[in-house]
Design an enzyme around this catalytic site. Structure first.
Site, PDB file in Angstrom:
ATOM      1  N   ARG A  15       1.230   6.871  -0.607  1.00  0.00           N
ATOM      2  CA  ARG A  15       2.608   6.850  -1.113  1.00  0.00           C
ATOM      3  C   ARG A  15       3.145   8.263  -1.305  1.00  0.00           C
ATOM      4  O   ARG A  15       4.287   8.556  -0.948  1.00  0.00           O
ATOM      5  CB  ARG A  15       2.667   6.054  -2.427  1.00  0.00           C
ATOM      6  CG  ARG A  15       2.520   4.578  -2.172  1.00  0.00           C
ATOM      7  CD  ARG A  15       2.384   3.726  -3.413  1.00  0.00           C
ATOM      8  NE  ARG A  15       2.339   2.322  -2.999  1.00  0.00           N
ATOM      9  CZ  ARG A  15       2.361   1.289  -3.812  1.00  0.00           C
ATOM     10  NH1 ARG A  15       2.413   1.480  -5.128  1.00  0.00           N
ATOM     11  NH2 ARG A  15       2.329   0.057  -3.345  1.00  0.00           N
TER      12      ARG A  15
ATOM     13  N   TYR B 123       7.410   1.348   4.595  1.00  0.00           N
ATOM     14  CA  TYR B 123       5.944   1.194   4.561  1.00  0.00           C
ATOM     15  C   TYR B 123       5.307   1.798   3.306  1.00  0.00           C
ATOM     16  O   TYR B 123       5.966   2.458   2.530  1.00  0.00           O
ATOM     17  CB  TYR B 123       5.288   1.602   5.871  1.00  0.00           C
ATOM     18  CG  TYR B 123       5.309   3.036   6.361  1.00  0.00           C
ATOM     19  CD1 TYR B 123       5.615   4.116   5.557  1.00  0.00           C
ATOM     20  CD2 TYR B 123       4.961   3.285   7.696  1.00  0.00           C
ATOM     21  CE1 TYR B 123       5.582   5.405   6.060  1.00  0.00           C
ATOM     22  CE2 TYR B 123       4.929   4.581   8.201  1.00  0.00           C
ATOM     23  CZ  TYR B 123       5.229   5.635   7.374  1.00  0.00           C
ATOM     24  OH  TYR B 123       5.184   6.902   7.873  1.00  0.00           O
ATOM     25  N   GLU B 124       4.053   1.487   3.112  1.00  0.00           N
ATOM     26  CA  GLU B 124       3.309   1.877   1.895  1.00  0.00           C
ATOM     27  C   GLU B 124       3.962   1.358   0.621  1.00  0.00           C
ATOM     28  O   GLU B 124       3.995   2.047  -0.395  1.00  0.00           O
ATOM     29  CB  GLU B 124       3.162   3.403   1.797  1.00  0.00           C
ATOM     30  CG  GLU B 124       2.375   4.045   2.901  1.00  0.00           C
ATOM     31  CD  GLU B 124       1.022   3.411   3.112  1.00  0.00           C
ATOM     32  OE1 GLU B 124       0.482   2.832   2.157  1.00  0.00           O
ATOM     33  OE2 GLU B 124       0.519   3.463   4.241  1.00  0.00           O
ATOM     34  N   GLY B 125       4.458   0.125   0.684  1.00  0.00           N
ATOM     35  CA  GLY B 125       5.187  -0.424  -0.458  1.00  0.00           C
ATOM     36  C   GLY B 125       6.643  -0.055  -0.322  1.00  0.00           C
ATOM     37  O   GLY B 125       6.990   1.127  -0.359  1.00  0.00           O
TER      38      GLY B 125
ATOM     39  N   GLN C  27       8.170   0.306  -5.253  1.00  0.00           N
ATOM     40  CA  GLN C  27       7.972   1.534  -6.035  1.00  0.00           C
ATOM     41  C   GLN C  27       8.761   1.474  -7.342  1.00  0.00           C
ATOM     42  O   GLN C  27       8.257   1.848  -8.402  1.00  0.00           O
ATOM     43  CB  GLN C  27       8.432   2.765  -5.235  1.00  0.00           C
ATOM     44  CG  GLN C  27       7.812   2.905  -3.864  1.00  0.00           C
ATOM     45  CD  GLN C  27       6.300   2.954  -3.878  1.00  0.00           C
ATOM     46  OE1 GLN C  27       5.712   3.592  -4.746  1.00  0.00           O
ATOM     47  NE2 GLN C  27       5.666   2.277  -2.937  1.00  0.00           N
TER      48      GLN C  27
END
Lengths: 617, 617
Positions: free
Chosen positions: A304, A450-452, A457
């Site tokens: 992240r 992507y990555e959450g 977040q």
């Protein structure tokens, strides 16, 4: 038609140096035993080498790589021309090992410097840097979570560039909802499990850069609980490895397809089928079951932050390209001569609206870089202090956790926004492949997803990070800014801006209180509705604080007591003050708009009937 | 690899009908003699036919056209498969002639309905619709500015689809600065001039859809003054036309290249070389010299509105696609069950943050559509009244002029923003070619650039439109909103929102006064610095007003006195109220942030030294 290898990556080492050493005083780390094996000179040499690699090797591959994309034929993926050589060079230079712990064979460098190295590498070629990025994350996770035997089998080869790594979380019906994963693991023997399932959106999932790919796969052991708590992590190599490091039989991992994406086209995003032929084996990470999500989170947290840094890298080169163009492109006359058709043409940087766009880009780029380096510095100070002063170390760790969703979301959203501004600065020339900014814009769009996703977040920030350690992390965050405001609200030149920051902090606190009240009265949906706005508010306050702090530092550096200062240096420092003032006057006011939205408690989006959106689709 | 012809264009005819007939009462036009040859039924039939054309013909060509792009080989341009047939069908259906005056052989339809037809056609296939769009603009200009002989020679063929048209303004060193054009015209005989020069960024500049292309070229007659005042307009056909309509010798117009663009890839953007062999002839438009910019402005004003409508078209289908996806895609459980891994999966439309994105898209799409149709209606009322009540007609004309830069800028900026939100709604699936939204985002980016960048629109709004007619147009604009506020500030349900609109109007007036003060004190640069913010403020106030007005209309339509109303209709109307409330609570507060920026008078971007931006490039 082969593209000429032209580098369009631009970087500003002077600005980077300011952030590292003048503003955030990263050199303090070298006084701690943990980093005493290093010096500023050594770090600067690595940064210089990285900059050379970026401008000479990967930068020139960025445009051509985008045009060529990855090819998927006969079950295998081919990366664009030049990528294999760039991969080799990267490992020859040792850049991959800079931040890996010395115990793993790495250089043990600070995250604060690694942050800059990553910004440079991602900025030069976002797509290419996905491959080492994933490998680094997988190697780091293996180092921290693997058994010694697992580490011995894979780690040296991942750090040497022989093997690469991936993280395999998503499945067709489990994206944001990781816990819905259906990939199964059946115990075979010892740490060995049989893996069956399909993973998708796997970055660097297949390619031709390495002899082997080490997949880190989340799967559910038969009989394990539902949701994320029942997930275990498996090391699933594409090809089995013998104890001597030589390759054995292929594992049953097949590439189903790759995606045709809007951007980062040279980064292969694969659908991977594990165990289609019933012959896929994996090793249980660390030998412990049902710890997969916890283990994976180590990689996800780094990832992240890395996504935020990708955003900074793209934004920085987009800005500098736009600036270069604005200085060269002649168009129109000065505003004061607008009635005289014979007035001399001027560079577009002289037009007020172009200056507005440029200073917004500059302020955001430099603010974001400062934020990311500051987060990394907290990480480094945690490393330095964890065995010396656990309480102090924990406070640094707390700031890392608190700032991670902000770095991920804000920098990814702003990267897209800055690329958009860069295109607008170019005008029509920004919309065509002749210039790099349209690619930057396309590349940057994935970062908010992507990555959450950025909403995940924001939810993480509100639901976990604000409450963490009894709210102490958030309290310390506010205290630092309020202390700054109290100290500088009479500092000449930025008085009005510091006062405005204080008012914005108060608004942020009101917003936090409003969300807490929604939460307490059971309105979780209202909290989620306003989560993104809250994150944006906190980000703007954070960036404003850091830019003003930089302005204070810059003010002490320039001026009458530096008689031998070059005009160039004087102007550089003056630019820092201008960026801070611009941000506070042109961006920070949005805080109050968002806080007004949050505190109004409007429920229209929650209450409207589904058919109210449209009766047509 | 041929793409399957899948339509992904979505439209909401119910929402369009509401705007046309329930809210803006476009049917009033049919009572005026000018439009009395038409009825609502006929217009609806044309809209239905257009919708069919869009969903069955051009919609399915949108994705494949993007992938294929235009090809430039051996000096000629080839459009994607299917475009030639679509062009033929378009003219067979007579859609091109709907808004052309009856005297020119057109249908004489109102702009308000044409606005919807253009939204549909641009939304279905932005790239394809560039070709008829440019032809329409060129034909309209020729009709109004050409001599009878010029019209006779070209117009019937342009309206039948045998010939297409272009507008040729830009040159390599004359983009926003049109007056710097270097293309020369040397008198030969009568209306005939010899043309020499290079034009670039010419949309539909070359293609294979028609037998001939009629270029409208700005050039400077030898000896004419510098700047825009010395420009004349020439009709430069690609191939000469004989009086009987058959084609004669080719003119000396060569296609140098086409651009490789971020989006609208199926629209050929050409570099055109006129007179490379000294044999390019053109006809002086209307036989009058040095009137080129005035004549071209007729086309440019329509084109600016058309660009705004392109934005609405793309935004609308982006929204409806995202909505459809959100209703189908299952992911995660309801927020209230977040701790239960066995809770049922829900469609993502149930998640608060997705609803936030959807309602923002809906509110903006419907607000923009209302704005564009309202502008068009002012145009129509001007047509109706110009020979009856010149004063009233002029007031309508004034609103057209005032709103044009807002429609162009706001709708183009928001189209990009809405496409971005649509991508975010899809998540990773929005970043790949399998879904249409990433293309919408790429296609939409050009809209803020061409036909006068959005800053040029903002400068036009402030420097010309606010002052026009002694400020009367702007005064009438404000008065209409203030009258609405006074009438509805006690209307139940939207009381708080109407009050907020009133406060926002006051802020808008303060911003206008601040700009005037900058101007009066000689700070033209400060006015330009804040021009975009001012336009955004005015746009948000305008959209908020229109959405609240729509909510008032919707409230009168739904509810207890409509016992036979379907639940679907009830929900449709309720959605209108929700959209208005959402916009006022989530978007309108930005007005105050921008007004704070404007009134603060910060000069950091103007005063910073060029080197202050960066000393690196």
């Amino acid at each position: 038609m082969a593209d000429a290898a032209v580098n369009s990556y631009e970087l500003d080492l002077r600005a980077i140096q300011f952030t590292l050493y003048e503003h955030l005083q990263v050199q303090q780390l070298f006084d701690h035993p943990h980093y005493s094996h290093l010096s500023r000179e050594e770090c600067d040499a690595v940064i210089a080498q990285c900059a050379k690699f970026a401008t000479q090797v990967t930068g020139p591959l960025n445009g051509p790589g985008d045009r060529a994309g990855c090819r998927f034929e006969n079950g295998t993926v081919t990366t664009p021309d030049g990528f294999r050589q760039a991969w080799k060079t990267l490992f020859e230079l040792g850049l991959m090992s800079f931040a890996m712990p010395t115990e793993s064979g790495g250089f043990g460098g600070p995250h604060a410097v690694e942050c800059v190295l990553q910004e440079i590498q991602s900025g030069a070629n976002t797509a290419f840097n996905m491959y080492p990025g994933l490998t680094h994350g997988a190697a780091d996770m293996l180092f921290h979570c693997g058994t010694q035997a697992q580490k011995d089998l894979f780690l040296p080869h991942m750090l040497s560039g022989r093997f690469s790594g991936t993280m395999c979380l998503s499945e067709p019906h489990a994206g944001s909802d990781v816990g819905a994963a259906k990939t199964r693991a059946k115990h075979v023997d010892g740490e060995i499990y049989e893996i069956t399932g399909q993973k998708c959106w796997i970055s660097a999932g297949d390619h031709d850069l390495t002899e082997n790919i080490v997949h880190m796969v989340l799967a559910r052991i038969d009989g394990a609980p539902a949701g994320t708590k029942g997930l275990s992590l498996f090391i699933v190599p594409k090809v089995w490895v013998k104890p001597d490091g030589s390759l054995g039989k292929p594992n049953d991992v097949q590439t189903g397809s790759i995606e045709h994406k809007m951007g980062i086209k040279a980064s292969a995003t694969a659908v991977l089928n594990f165990g289609e032929n019933g012959a896929c084996r994996g090793l249980l990470m660390g030998g412990v079951p049902n710890q997969g999500i916890k283990q994976m989170f180590r990689m996800m947290n780094s990832a992240r932050i890395a996504v935020g840094i990708q955003g900074i890298g793209v934004a920085a080169t987009a800005y500098l390209n736009a600036l270069g163009y604005a200085r060269e492109r002649l168009q129109g006359s000065a505003a004061k001569n607008f009635k005289d058709p014979n007035a001399p043409r001027v560079a577009i940087i002289e037009h007020a609206d172009v200056r507005r766009m440029l200073l917004e880009m500059k302020a955001k780029v430099e603010g974001m870089r400062t934020l990311a380096v500051k987060l990394a510095l907290h990480n480094d100070l945690h490393e330095c202090l964890k065995d010396v002063d656990a309480g102090k170390a924990a406070r640094h760790r707390g700031q890392v956790d608190l700032l991670t969703p902000i770095v991920k979301s804000y920098c990814s959203d702003q990267a897209f926004r800055i690329a958009e501004l860069a295109i607008q600065t170019y005008g029509g020339a920004g919309y065509v492949q002749d210039n790099p900014v349209e690619q930057y814009c396309r590349d940057a769009k994935i970062l908010s997803i992507y990555e959450g996703t950025n909403h995940i977040q924001a939810a993480d920030l509100i639901a976990r990070k604000l409450q963490a350690n009894g709210g102490e992390d958030f309290r310390l965050f506010l205290e630092e800014i309020e202390t700054f405001v109290a100290r500088h609200e009479k500092t000449p030149g930025i008085q009005a801006e510091v006062t405005a920051l204080g008012v914005a902090v108060d608004a942020l606190k009101r917003a936090a209180a409003a969300l807490m009240e929604f939460f307490m009265s059971g309105k979780v949906d209202q909290v989620m509705l306003n989560a993104n706005d809250f994150l944006a508010v906190m980000a703007d306050v954070t960036i404003a604080h850091l830019l003003l702090e930089a302005a204070v530092v810059a003010e002490t550096k320039r001026g009458s007591d530096h008689d031998d200062q070059s005009q160039e240096e004087f102007d550089f420092y003056a630019g820092k003050v201008a960026a801070a003032k611009f941000f506070v006057n042109h961006v920070l006011p949005m805080v109050h708009a968002r806080v007004a939205t949050i505190t109004a408690g409007d429920r229209s989006a929650l209450d409207v009937h589904d058919r109210g959106f449209s009766t047509a689709v």
